[in-house]
Design an enzyme around this catalytic site. Sequence first.
Site, short mmCIF file in Angstrom:
data_model
loop_
_atom_site.label_atom_id
_atom_site.label_comp_id
_atom_site.label_asym_id
_atom_site.label_seq_id
_atom_site.Cartn_x
_atom_site.Cartn_y
_atom_site.Cartn_z
N GLU A 103 22.45 41.81 39.30
CA GLU A 103 22.77 42.14 37.91
C GLU A 103 24.18 42.72 37.87
OE1 GLU A 103 19.51 43.38 38.72
OE2 GLU A 103 18.51 41.83 37.55
N TYR A 115 32.18 38.03 42.24
CA TYR A 115 30.95 37.28 42.53
C TYR A 115 31.15 35.78 42.31
CZ TYR A 115 28.52 41.79 42.58
OH TYR A 115 28.11 43.06 42.88
C1 LIG Z 1 34.01 44.37 43.39
C2 LIG Z 1 34.43 44.79 44.81
C3 LIG Z 1 33.17 45.02 45.67
C4 LIG Z 1 35.27 43.64 45.42
O1 LIG Z 1 35.54 43.93 46.78
P1 LIG Z 1 36.95 43.48 47.45
O2 LIG Z 1 36.83 43.66 48.92
O3 LIG Z 1 38.05 44.20 46.77
O4 LIG Z 1 36.99 41.93 47.05
P2 LIG Z 1 37.74 40.75 47.85
O5 LIG Z 1 39.02 41.25 48.41
O6 LIG Z 1 36.76 40.13 48.79
O7 LIG Z 1 38.06 39.76 46.64
C5 LIG Z 1 37.43 38.51 46.46
C6 LIG Z 1 37.75 37.95 45.09
O8 LIG Z 1 37.26 38.82 44.06
C7 LIG Z 1 38.16 38.81 42.94
N1 LIG Z 1 38.69 40.16 42.78
C8 LIG Z 1 38.56 41.21 43.63
N2 LIG Z 1 39.17 42.30 43.13
C9 LIG Z 1 39.71 41.92 41.94
C10 LIG Z 1 40.47 42.59 40.94
N3 LIG Z 1 40.83 43.89 41.09
N4 LIG Z 1 40.82 41.91 39.85
C11 LIG Z 1 40.48 40.61 39.70
N5 LIG Z 1 39.76 39.92 40.63
C12 LIG Z 1 39.39 40.56 41.70
C13 LIG Z 1 39.26 37.85 43.28
O9 LIG Z 1 38.89 36.58 42.77
C14 LIG Z 1 39.25 37.84 44.80
O10 LIG Z 1 39.68 36.65 45.34
P3 LIG Z 1 41.26 36.43 45.68
O11 LIG Z 1 41.67 37.63 46.51
O12 LIG Z 1 41.29 35.17 46.45
O13 LIG Z 1 41.93 36.39 44.35
C15 LIG Z 1 35.33 46.07 44.80
O14 LIG Z 1 36.39 45.87 43.87
C16 LIG Z 1 34.59 47.35 44.39
O15 LIG Z 1 34.09 48.07 45.24
N6 LIG Z 1 34.52 47.63 43.07
C17 LIG Z 1 33.84 48.83 42.57
C18 LIG Z 1 32.36 48.72 42.71
C19 LIG Z 1 31.79 47.54 41.95
O16 LIG Z 1 32.21 47.22 40.83
N7 LIG Z 1 30.79 46.85 42.59
C20 LIG Z 1 30.11 45.72 41.98
C21 LIG Z 1 29.04 46.22 41.05
S1 LIG Z 1 28.21 44.90 40.19
#
Ligand SMILES: CC(C)(COP(=O)(O)OP(=O)(O)OC[C@H]1O[C@@H](n2cnc3c(N)ncnc32)[C@H](O)[C@@H]1OP(=O)(O)O)[C@@H](O)C(=O)NCCC(=O)NCCS
Length: 144
Positions: A103, A115
Amino acid sequence: MRREDIDQVLAIEKVSFPSPWGRKTFESELENSNARNIVAKEKKADGGDLVVAYVCFWFVADEIHIINIAVSLEYRGQGIGTKLLQEVFSEGRKKQCKVAVLEAHPSNQKAILFYRRSGFKVVGRRPGYYSETGENALIMSKKL
Ligand SMILES: CC(C)(COP(=O)(O)OP(=O)(O)OC[C@H]1O[C@@H](n2cnc3c(N)ncnc32)[C@H](O)[C@@H]1OP(=O)(O)O)[C@@H](O)C(=O)NCCC(=O)NCCS
């Protein structure tokens, strides 16, 4: 994830979510036999480990339910979250799971993009899922 990781996990959790999980929730996930909790760690210069990300998920029949994932602020955008999802998919396939489900908060566009990038699609909505705001949740899933 082990009990000794929880302090570092909580520090990431607090800066990642408006309604963060508390220690008891992580402790009970560690005790839950249907749950898996994985941390990503970096080796520090002094030989210790730094927790930089974690994911919590459940095996529910032939589905994986991802219930929590976060990456430490300074380590975001480096592919660590994607690597954790790949680990979850691989664990699911080992257990013959067919689909991963989660979700997402519709206002968390970064997470939704994240995602989608790993193959999840929006397949439905849960009305009023988030009790704090009454906001609907997006249901996202991906075939394994
Ligand atoms: C969401 C989260 C887990 C992503 O982890 P991450 O290690 O930064 O993600 P990745 O580096 O693997 O990124 C993969 C893809 O996600 C997308 N993405 C990640 N961060 C992004 C940002 N700040 N803005 C836009 N797209 C983003 C991009 O498409 C990216 O691909 P690309 O680098 O080729 O463009 C991290 O930002 C986080 O911890 N957020 C806060 C907690 C949260 O929201 N969790 C999910 C709850 S539903």
